[in-house]
Structures are given as structure tokens and as C-alpha cells.
Scaffold this active site. Structure first.
Site, mmCIF file in Angstrom:
data_model
loop_
_atom_site.group_PDB
_atom_site.id
_atom_site.type_symbol
_atom_site.label_atom_id
_atom_site.label_comp_id
_atom_site.label_asym_id
_atom_site.label_seq_id
_atom_site.Cartn_x
_atom_site.Cartn_y
_atom_site.Cartn_z
ATOM 1 N N HIS A 17 0.874 -1.190 0.000
ATOM 2 C CA HIS A 17 0.000 0.000 0.000
ATOM 3 C C HIS A 17 0.904 1.230 0.000
ATOM 4 O O HIS A 17 1.297 1.731 1.055
ATOM 5 C CB HIS A 17 -0.911 -0.053 1.233
ATOM 6 C CG HIS A 17 -1.910 1.068 1.308
ATOM 7 N ND1 HIS A 17 -3.034 1.008 2.109
ATOM 8 C CD2 HIS A 17 -1.957 2.281 0.709
ATOM 9 C CE1 HIS A 17 -3.714 2.138 1.997
ATOM 10 N NE2 HIS A 17 -3.069 2.942 1.149
ATOM 11 N N HIS A 19 1.335 4.887 -2.394
ATOM 12 C CA HIS A 19 0.907 5.746 -3.515
ATOM 13 C C HIS A 19 2.152 6.429 -4.047
ATOM 14 O O HIS A 19 2.824 7.157 -3.302
ATOM 15 C CB HIS A 19 -0.089 6.803 -3.029
ATOM 16 C CG HIS A 19 -1.317 6.216 -2.418
ATOM 17 N ND1 HIS A 19 -2.479 5.999 -3.128
ATOM 18 C CD2 HIS A 19 -1.577 5.771 -1.154
ATOM 19 C CE1 HIS A 19 -3.404 5.470 -2.331
ATOM 20 N NE2 HIS A 19 -2.872 5.316 -1.123
ATOM 21 N N HIS A 197 -9.540 1.107 -1.122
ATOM 22 C CA HIS A 197 -9.493 1.759 0.187
ATOM 23 C C HIS A 197 -10.907 1.668 0.764
ATOM 24 O O HIS A 197 -11.875 2.037 0.085
ATOM 25 C CB HIS A 197 -9.128 3.237 0.050
ATOM 26 C CG HIS A 197 -7.670 3.496 -0.178
ATOM 27 N ND1 HIS A 197 -6.973 2.949 -1.210
ATOM 28 C CD2 HIS A 197 -6.778 4.258 0.512
ATOM 29 C CE1 HIS A 197 -5.710 3.372 -1.156
ATOM 30 N NE2 HIS A 197 -5.568 4.159 -0.122
ATOM 31 N N GLU A 200 -11.166 3.486 5.921
ATOM 32 C CA GLU A 200 -10.067 4.358 6.396
ATOM 33 C C GLU A 200 -10.681 5.368 7.358
ATOM 34 O O GLU A 200 -10.368 5.367 8.535
ATOM 35 C CB GLU A 200 -9.370 5.059 5.216
ATOM 36 C CG GLU A 200 -8.221 5.947 5.663
ATOM 37 C CD GLU A 200 -7.522 6.670 4.508
ATOM 38 O OE1 GLU A 200 -8.065 6.679 3.382
ATOM 39 O OE2 GLU A 200 -6.429 7.235 4.743
ATOM 40 N N ASP A 278 1.899 4.040 2.863
ATOM 41 C CA ASP A 278 0.853 4.887 2.270
ATOM 42 C C ASP A 278 1.433 6.064 1.468
ATOM 43 O O ASP A 278 1.549 5.966 0.243
ATOM 44 C CB ASP A 278 -0.104 5.383 3.355
ATOM 45 C CG ASP A 278 -1.507 5.654 2.846
ATOM 46 O OD1 ASP A 278 -1.786 5.316 1.686
ATOM 47 O OD2 ASP A 278 -2.330 6.192 3.615
ATOM 48 N N ASP A 279 1.758 7.158 2.147
ATOM 49 C CA ASP A 279 2.284 8.365 1.483
ATOM 50 C C ASP A 279 3.462 8.880 2.312
ATOM 51 O O ASP A 279 3.354 9.928 2.983
ATOM 52 C CB ASP A 279 1.189 9.442 1.410
ATOM 53 C CG ASP A 279 -0.028 8.964 0.660
ATOM 54 O OD1 ASP A 279 -0.009 8.966 -0.582
ATOM 55 O OD2 ASP A 279 -1.000 8.549 1.327
HETATM 56 N N1 HPA Z 1 -6.489 7.629 1.417
HETATM 57 C C1 HPA Z 1 -7.207 7.841 0.322
HETATM 58 N N2 HPA Z 1 -6.657 8.238 -0.802
HETATM 59 C C2 HPA Z 1 -5.353 8.409 -0.860
HETATM 60 C C3 HPA Z 1 -4.562 8.204 0.233
HETATM 61 C C4 HPA Z 1 -5.152 7.773 1.428
HETATM 62 O O1 HPA Z 1 -4.512 7.554 2.492
HETATM 63 N N3 HPA Z 1 -3.303 8.473 -0.145
HETATM 64 C C5 HPA Z 1 -3.332 8.835 -1.436
HETATM 65 N N4 HPA Z 1 -4.578 8.799 -1.872
HETATM 66 ZN ZN ZN Z 2 -3.677 4.763 0.644
#
Ligand code: HPA
Ligand code: ZN
Length: 336
Positions: A17, A19, A197, A200, A278-279
Site C-alpha cells: 500500500h 501511492h 481503500h 479508512e 501509504d504516502d
Molecule cells: N487515502 C485515500 N486516498 C489516498 C490516500 C489515502 O490515504 N493516499 C493517497 N490517496
Molecule cells: Zn492509501
């Protein structure tokens, strides 16, 4: 504690996971902005980094899409992917499944071919030069229409051999999986696997819908699953993995402190959860940082950490033979 941290760093890992647009460190963003003649709202990389304070998911997404606007050319997508791969190597990641958001770029006039071309070229170089294997996941933006998603799916056709799965990301609340059932049905018909997703910051119902309507092989995040014991049972029985991202969840204030993260409870209740970043450029932590943060806050044992790492390889989209080879490496590394 540092012994455990060193143990974590030394383990071979997979990431499921991530991005790619979330891997643009402020310095690289400034470099790309300058190269492309784009003026950023901030005077320096440090001031940009200081602005990375989020109250919720939408706060982050607004900054994430603004940051993505420095990406114009194939080489830009190559450069951000390569930067991630160098970090992946530092984190002892042997296999990665990278998500990208084509609509964040095609909506600005960047050709789909430039986006995927740069990412894919870097991933192939990463495999050849760094030995990191990969899969690619095309994520649809759920704040856009299904119709826009269909257009994007069409653009992906010439590159279908490069893409393993489609996913669903961006703003979750008020954009339930139901809106994308037809789009995902079409993607499945074309031969793609699916992820989404869900849960979340959305309710467990969105996780059910991602499973039932989108046929998701994995749920990205899935935090709210823990509120629904029938769902916990189903995730356990059908071995549906959750790709958890602890530092992301903390930075988006989905939990108050890392000690509140549901990861350990998920493990204890039989869910095949795994750890991801994630990011990382926005949340300030790559994969090892995520493992270390949860290990410390939740008092995870070595065995639990190995379990989480094995869960990642088992939940990946590689062949059973490839999984066995990676799991053997994990076994070997965890014996020390
Ligand atoms: N959630 C939803 N969309 C996203 C995320 C996330 O954590 N990171 C990049 N796009
Ligand atoms: Zn994500």
C-alpha cells in the site's frame, strides 16, 4: 528496544500500500517545480514540510493533489518512482505493489502514457538494478465519477500487461464503493484483480461493499472493520488482507495516539493484516518507521513482527512459488 528496531530493519519486507504520488519529498518537489517552471505556494522545502499538518483525510488530499501538479513529463514520473525505490532498498523491501492515480494527471492534460511510462520504466530499472520486484495498481479517484473511471480504464488498455489490479482511493466518506460497482465489474471482466481503500475514515459498511460489489482481494486500511465482529470473522475466514498504514492513520488523526491503533487487535482476532507506509513523503515515515512505531506503541514481539511481514508476502499478487522463495528469506533473517 534498539535490538528490536535493528531486527525490523534487517527483515526482508514487502510493501502493498504505497501511492507513488505520496513519495515526492519536498526537496524533489521543489526540484521538479523548478525544472517544469511551476511556482509552488511555499518559499522552501522546509516550509513546505512544515505545512504537512493535517486534521483529517481531506486536508491531506488537498495538499497531495496540489503537490502532484509538479508532475508533467514521463521523466518526472520516473524520478519520483526511482526516489521511492531507493528508499525501498534502504528499508529492505524486496517486493512492492505500487499504486498510481492517473486521473490526478490526465485531468491536467498529462498523457496517460507519460504517467505509466515513467513509473513502469523506473520499476523495471528497480528490478534490474536493485532487485526489487513489483506489481502496479491503477487507482481510480472516488471523488470523480464512475464515467471518468471508465474513460481511464479505456486509456489503460494499451498498457494492460503492465497493470495487475485496479484500486479505489481519495475521499472516502460520501463516496461508497456502490458508485463504482459497474466500473469494477468491467475491470474484472478485462482480467484485473481489484483492491479498494475502505474503512479508512468510512464505516464498516463500505468494507462490506468493497468485498461484495468490488470483489476486492485486499482492503486498503480497513480500520473500521474492528467495529463489526461479523466482518472480522469474514475477513479472518476468507483470509482477506488489510493493508494497514499506522503512521498515515495517526497523521490524519484517525487515531489519537499510536497506542490506539487496531493493528494488534486485528492480528489477535485472526485478520491477515500487514504494515505499509501509504504516502511516506507526506506522513514522515517509510516502511521501517511504520513497523518501529507500532512495535513500540503496541509492544509487539519479534514473532508478531515476523507474522506481519509474512502476511505482506502472502497477501501480495505474486505467484505461490515467488511467495515461498520470499518467505524462506524471511525465515532465514528471523532466525538471527
Ligand atoms: N487515502 C485515500 N486516498 C489516498 C490516500 C489515502 O490515504 N493516499 C493517497 N490517496
Ligand atoms: Zn492509501
Amino acid at each position: 528496544m534498539t535490538v528490536l528496531h535493528d531486527f525490523i530493519r534487517a527483515l526482508p519486507k514487502a510493501e502493498l500500500h504505497i501511492h507513488i504520488e505520496g513519495c515526492i519529498e519536498p526537496e524533489l518537489m521543489f526540484h521538479l517545480a523548478e525544472r517544469n517552471g511551476i511556482k509552488l505556494k511555499y518559499p522552501s522545502a522546509d516550509s513546505l514540510r512544515n505545512a504537512y499538518r493535517f486534521e483529517n483525510l481531506q486536508d491531506f488530499l488537498d495538499i497531495y493533489y496540489a503537490g502532484s501538479s509538479v508532475l508533467l513529463y514521463e521523466q518526472d514520473f520516473y524520478d519520483i518512482t526511482w526516489a521511492y525505490l531507493l528508499k525501498a532498498q534502504e528499508n529492505n523491501i524486496l517486493h512492492t505493489e505500487v499504486m498510481f492515480d492517473p486521473q490526478a494527471h490526465t485531468s491536467r492534460g498529462v498523457p496517460f502514457s507519460a504517467v505509466i511510462g515513467g513509473i513502469y520504466r523506473a520499476l523495471v530499472d528497480g528490478y534490474e538494478k536493485l532487485g526489487i520486484s513489483f506489481r502496479l495498481i491503477l487507482s481510480f479517484l472516488r471523488h470523480l465519477s464512475a464515467e471518468d473511471g471508465f474513460k481511464t480504464l479505456e486509456e489503460a488498455v494499451p498498457f494492460q500487461g503492465w497493470i495487475t489490479a485496479v484500486g479505489l482511493d481519495s475521499s472516502e466518506k460520501n463516496f461508497p464503493p456502490d458508485l463504482f460497482a459497474d466500473l469494477f465489474e468491467k475491470a474484472i471482466e478485462m482480467g484485473f484483480l481489484t483492491v479498494a481503500h475502505a474503512g479508512e475514515d468510512g464505516p464498516p459498511e463500505y468494507i462490506w461493499a468493497a468485498l461484495d460489489l468490488l470483489k476486492a482481494s485486499r482492503i486498503d486500511h480497513g480500520n473500521s472493520a474492528i467495529q463489526d465482529s461479523d466482518l472480522v470473522d469474514v475477513l479472518g475466514i476468507y483470509e482477506i488482507p488489510l493493508t494497514s498504514c499506522p503512521i498515515s492513520n495517526l497523521k490524519l488523526k484517525l487515531i489519537q495516539s499510536m497506542a490506539d491503533h487496531p493493528l494488534k487487535e486485528m492480528l489477535d482476532r485472526g485478520i491477515k493484516v500487514n504494515v505499509n507506509s501509504d504516502d511516506p513523503a507526506y506522513f514522515g515515515g517509510y516502511l521501517n518507521d511504520n513497523f518501529i512505531a507500532v512495535a513500540d506503541a503496541l509492544n509487539l514481539s519479534k514473532d508478531e513482527i515476523v507474522h506481519l511481514v509474512k502476511n505482506s508476502f502472502e497477501a501480495s499478487f505474486i505467484t505461490d512459488g515467488e511467495k515461498r522463495a520470499f518467505l524462506k528469506k524471511v525465515e532465514e533473517a528471523s532466525c538471527y
